[in-house]
Design an enzyme around this catalytic site. Structure first.
Site, PDB file in Angstrom:
ATOM      1  N   PHE A 164       0.814  -1.217   0.000  1.00 42.79           N
ATOM      2  CA  PHE A 164       0.000   0.000   0.000  1.00 42.79           C
ATOM      3  C   PHE A 164       0.848   1.269   0.000  1.00 42.79           C
ATOM      4  O   PHE A 164       0.356   2.340  -0.369  1.00 42.79           O
ATOM      5  CB  PHE A 164      -0.941   0.007   1.220  1.00 42.79           C
ATOM      6  N   LYS A 188      -1.267  -7.203  -9.244  1.00 46.06           N
ATOM      7  CA  LYS A 188      -2.240  -7.272  -8.140  1.00 46.06           C
ATOM      8  C   LYS A 188      -1.784  -6.209  -7.137  1.00 46.06           C
ATOM      9  O   LYS A 188      -0.943  -6.454  -6.288  1.00 46.06           O
ATOM     10  CB  LYS A 188      -2.222  -8.674  -7.512  1.00 46.06           C
ATOM     11  N   GLU A 191      -4.964  -3.632  -2.059  1.00 46.00           N
ATOM     12  CA  GLU A 191      -6.413  -3.369  -2.055  1.00 46.00           C
ATOM     13  C   GLU A 191      -6.743  -2.104  -1.261  1.00 46.00           C
ATOM     14  O   GLU A 191      -7.880  -1.629  -1.293  1.00 46.00           O
ATOM     15  CB  GLU A 191      -7.166  -4.591  -1.489  1.00 46.00           C
ATOM     16  N   SER A 241       5.296  -6.944   3.262  1.00 53.55           N
ATOM     17  CA  SER A 241       5.861  -7.266   4.579  1.00 53.55           C
ATOM     18  C   SER A 241       6.622  -8.598   4.535  1.00 53.55           C
ATOM     19  O   SER A 241       6.379  -9.440   3.656  1.00 53.55           O
ATOM     20  CB  SER A 241       4.741  -7.329   5.606  1.00 53.55           C
ATOM     21  N   CYS A 296       9.415   1.738   3.391  1.00 53.17           N
ATOM     22  CA  CYS A 296      10.283   0.613   3.742  1.00 53.17           C
ATOM     23  C   CYS A 296      11.714   1.103   3.960  1.00 53.17           C
ATOM     24  O   CYS A 296      12.539   0.401   4.523  1.00 53.17           O
ATOM     25  CB  CYS A 296      10.262  -0.433   2.650  1.00 53.17           C
ATOM     26  N   GLU A 395       8.827  -4.031  13.084  1.00 55.82           N
ATOM     27  CA  GLU A 395       8.702  -2.937  12.113  1.00 55.82           C
ATOM     28  C   GLU A 395       7.387  -2.231  12.429  1.00 55.82           C
ATOM     29  O   GLU A 395       6.299  -2.756  12.183  1.00 55.82           O
ATOM     30  CB  GLU A 395       8.654  -3.503  10.685  1.00 55.82           C
TER      31      GLU A 395
HETATM   32  P1  NAD Z   1       1.502  -6.588   3.007  1.00 59.86           P
HETATM   33  O1  NAD Z   1       2.535  -7.644   3.064  1.00 59.86           O
HETATM   34  O2  NAD Z   1       0.404  -6.625   4.008  1.00 59.86           O
HETATM   35  O3  NAD Z   1       0.781  -6.590   1.573  1.00 59.86           O
HETATM   36  C1  NAD Z   1       1.507  -6.627   0.376  1.00 59.86           C
HETATM   37  C2  NAD Z   1       0.689  -7.326  -0.691  1.00 59.86           C
HETATM   38  O4  NAD Z   1       0.419  -8.663  -0.263  1.00 59.86           O
HETATM   39  C3  NAD Z   1      -0.670  -6.666  -0.944  1.00 59.86           C
HETATM   40  O5  NAD Z   1      -0.926  -6.659  -2.316  1.00 59.86           O
HETATM   41  C4  NAD Z   1      -1.637  -7.550  -0.184  1.00 59.86           C
HETATM   42  O6  NAD Z   1      -2.909  -7.602  -0.772  1.00 59.86           O
HETATM   43  C5  NAD Z   1      -0.981  -8.917  -0.230  1.00 59.86           C
HETATM   44  N1  NAD Z   1      -1.285  -9.733   0.957  1.00 59.86           N
HETATM   45  C6  NAD Z   1      -1.553  -9.295   2.212  1.00 59.86           C
HETATM   46  N2  NAD Z   1      -1.773 -10.332   3.032  1.00 59.86           N
HETATM   47  C7  NAD Z   1      -1.640 -11.443   2.287  1.00 59.86           C
HETATM   48  C8  NAD Z   1      -1.741 -12.838   2.583  1.00 59.86           C
HETATM   49  N3  NAD Z   1      -2.028 -13.282   3.796  1.00 59.86           N
HETATM   50  N4  NAD Z   1      -1.515 -13.721   1.588  1.00 59.86           N
HETATM   51  C9  NAD Z   1      -1.225 -13.285   0.347  1.00 59.86           C
HETATM   52  N5  NAD Z   1      -1.114 -11.979   0.025  1.00 59.86           N
HETATM   53  C10 NAD Z   1      -1.321 -11.073   0.970  1.00 59.86           C
HETATM   54  O7  NAD Z   1       2.269  -5.185   3.026  1.00 59.86           O
HETATM   55  P2  NAD Z   1       1.637  -3.743   3.121  1.00 59.86           P
HETATM   56  O8  NAD Z   1       1.107  -3.544   4.500  1.00 59.86           O
HETATM   57  O9  NAD Z   1       0.767  -3.475   1.971  1.00 59.86           O
HETATM   58  O10 NAD Z   1       2.964  -2.848   2.907  1.00 59.86           O
HETATM   59  C11 NAD Z   1       3.834  -2.519   3.951  1.00 59.86           C
HETATM   60  C12 NAD Z   1       4.981  -3.488   4.026  1.00 59.86           C
HETATM   61  O11 NAD Z   1       5.679  -3.515   2.793  1.00 59.86           O
HETATM   62  C13 NAD Z   1       6.034  -3.072   5.054  1.00 59.86           C
HETATM   63  O12 NAD Z   1       6.472  -4.224   5.729  1.00 59.86           O
HETATM   64  C14 NAD Z   1       7.151  -2.470   4.217  1.00 59.86           C
HETATM   65  O13 NAD Z   1       8.426  -2.511   4.802  1.00 59.86           O
HETATM   66  C15 NAD Z   1       7.074  -3.344   3.014  1.00 59.86           C
HETATM   67  N6  NAD Z   1       7.702  -2.705   1.870  1.00 59.86           N
HETATM   68  C16 NAD Z   1       8.909  -3.160   1.472  1.00 59.86           C
HETATM   69  C17 NAD Z   1       9.554  -2.557   0.416  1.00 59.86           C
HETATM   70  C18 NAD Z   1      10.889  -3.041  -0.042  1.00 59.86           C
HETATM   71  O14 NAD Z   1      11.308  -2.598  -1.094  1.00 59.86           O
HETATM   72  N7  NAD Z   1      11.565  -3.928   0.665  1.00 59.86           N
HETATM   73  C19 NAD Z   1       8.960  -1.477  -0.264  1.00 59.86           C
HETATM   74  C20 NAD Z   1       7.706  -1.048   0.159  1.00 59.86           C
HETATM   75  C21 NAD Z   1       7.077  -1.676   1.229  1.00 59.86           C
END
Ligand code: NAD
Length: 510
Positions: A164, A188, A191, A241, A296, A395
């Protein structure tokens, strides 16, 4: 003006927009019967309802991409380049529309949202040089009359799953190099803030991208699993994450896919006693609270060596009351709300948790959050944080900055290197020798020397170490091109038919 951009040029109030998928060059309303709310985090109001894709709807997007693949991969490099210049132009022209969507659904302030689009645009610009990036090697006369050359070819249909916090830039990290390399793409997005992807889809179509080359399916785990399980998806890029990154990597690779899965972070900024304290304080406040800490690459822990701690705490304390928290559309705001109410409450709970664990709460963002229904939290600063505390280990992903005090440089490096994450890290010092030593021995993928957010420029690649990345290749830049292509080596002979003879021996080069 495109349909999606149009929709967002006026403030939406009380109106809930339906956000559909984008398949085969058009908006396709979902039929799964499942959907989720999208909020304006500054007001707390629901602004959209996004369709959640079923496995069948993901399959429809993959089928469209598969149909488009042969035509797309055979388009000449010069035509592909011309198209990328048009994409670059349109994204640049609509940068403000995209940024506005980001502010309305993510909450980040408009200036920051524009910065996000600008950094994504740099990746598109890098991809305008795709003919150069796909160049292979050529060895003439490797053996008598035999030449050897290498080429890089697209994988086919590839998927991207994004978080997000950068709803426009992170998808650009993926779709731009993937498509430039000749692949077709199924995105994808998160959401929580899905509209920027729909505007991107419209702009790509307007630029002349053939239908089916870029598709968007929205949703949650159901859609992610459908991408991971789909036999016709050759590779998946994920950013999010750490627990989900690990899951995506393990599931995708088990299915035989190439996967790069970038995870979470706990970025440390080490401040040595000889650092310019004002510069370090400016950097800590900017990198700790920018985008409400939802980056991140945000600095979340300051590791202060020796007397740097007291000086830095005093300098940060001076700056905190001046940070303007408010709606991202207000040009005076420097920090917007958090993405959802649940996330804001979770982040806020760490302030109390930190106090219970023995940290000293110097600034409590719950006391300074603007009034109203928006998902706001003010800036928080916790001093005397130690590595056993959850506020150190987790985090937090919000505007909560922690300070750990250590006596020596060696202790600071040990802390960074023992941390399970290894995304970004920074050191603030005036000593070039120590900075060089730090860059040599620190276990993280991206290092800043007097630079708090060392996100690599588009012609290098982005990625962390340890639990911040699962997979072998970093994202965008040269490693992005490698990720989205497979190598082929051709050994070729055009002999004079007069010299041809039967020879059952193993081919020799000398
Ligand atoms: P998230 O892991 O909750 O979601 C990321 C994606 O995974 C979304 O599209 C979501 O719909 C999907 N998702 C969520 N739960 C899922 C599940 N149980 N099974 C399958 N898919 C699932 O992350 P977020 O909250 O959207 O974003 C924040 C996180 O992203 C933080 O941890 C941040 O550090 C990380 N991030 C990392 C980088 C990097 O380059 N390393 C860059 C941006 C964000």
């Amino acid at each position: 003006m495109t349909e999606v951009a149009d929709q967002f040029t006026e403030e939406r109030s009380g109106e809930v927009t339906r956000i559909a998928h984008w398949i085969d060059g058009q908006r396709v309303e979902g039929t799964s019967g499942r959907s989720g709310p999208v909020y304006n985090p500054a007001t707390g109001e629901q602004s959209g309802e996004v369709d959640f894709a079923s496995a069948e709807e993901v399959d429809a997007a993959v089928q469209a991409a598969t149909r488009a693949f042969q035509g797309w991969r055979t388009m000449s490099l010069s035509r592909r380049t011309e198209l990328f210049f048009r994409i670059r132009h349109l994204v640049h022209e609509h940068a403000e529309d995209i940024a506005r969507l980001l502010t309305l659904e993510h909450g980040k302030v408009l200036s920051d949202a524009k910065g996000e689009v600008a950094r994504g645009l740099e990746v598109i610009e890098f991809c305008c040089g795709i003919p150069e990036l796909l160049k292979g090697g050529y060895s003439e006369q490797a053996s008598t009359g035999i030449d050897v050359y290498s080429i890089r070819q697209p994988l086919g249909v590839v998927g991207g799953i994004t978080p997000f916090n950068f709803p426009a830039m992170v998808p650009m990290w993926m779709w731009a190099p993937a498509i430039a390399c000749g692949n077709c793409f199924v995105l994808k997005p998160s959401e929580k803030d899905p509209s920027a992807s729909m505007l991107t889809a419209e702009l790509l179509k307007e630029a002349g991208l053939p239908d089916g080359v870029f598709n968007v399916v929205h949703g949650d785990k159901v859609a992610v699993d459908a991408v991971l399980e789909h036999p016709e998806i050759a590779a998946v890029s994920f950013v999010g994450s750490t627990p989900i990154a690990r899951y995506v990597y393990e599931t995708g690779t088990k299915k035989g896919k190439r996967v790069q899965a970038l995870g979470g972070a706990k970025n440390h900024m080490v401040v040595l006693p000889d650092a310019d304290i004002d510069m370090a304080a400016d950097a800590a406040v900017s990198a700790g609270y920018g985008s409400a800490g939802e980056r991140c690459m945000a600095v979340s822990m300051l590791v202060c060596v020796g007397h740097a701690a007291d000086d830095l705490v005093a300098a940060i304390q001076e700056r905190l009351p001046k940070v303007k928290v408010g709606s991202g559309l207000d040009p005076d705001s420097e920090m917007g709300p958090l993405v959802t109410r649940e996330h804001r409450d979770k982040v806020a709970s760490y302030i109390e948790k930190g106090r219970d664990e023995g940290a000293k709460v110097i600034a409590d963002g719950r006391e300074t959050a603007p009034d109203g229904q928006g998902f706001f939290l003010g800036v928080s600063l916790l001093d005397e944080v130690t590595p056993e505390m959850d506020v150190y280990k987790d985090e937090i992903f919000g505007p909560v900055l922690g300070i750990t005090r250590v006596d020596t440089y060696e202790e600071a490096v040990r802390l960074v290197n023992e941390n399970p994450y290894g995304n970004g890290v920074a050191i603030f010092t005036r000593d070039g020798g120590v900075a060089r030593q730090f860059q040599f021995e620190v276990n993280a993928g991206m290092v800043g020397v007097n630079v708090p957010i060392p996100v690599p420029v588009a012609y290098y690649s982005f990625g962390g170490w340890k639990s911040s990345l699962f997979g072998d290749l970093h994202i965008y830049g040269p490693e992005g091109i490698q990720f989205y292509t497979q190598g082929k080596v051709v050994t070729s002979r055009w002999p004079d038919p007069a010299t041809s003879k039967v020879d059952l021996g193993f081919p020799q080069t000398r």
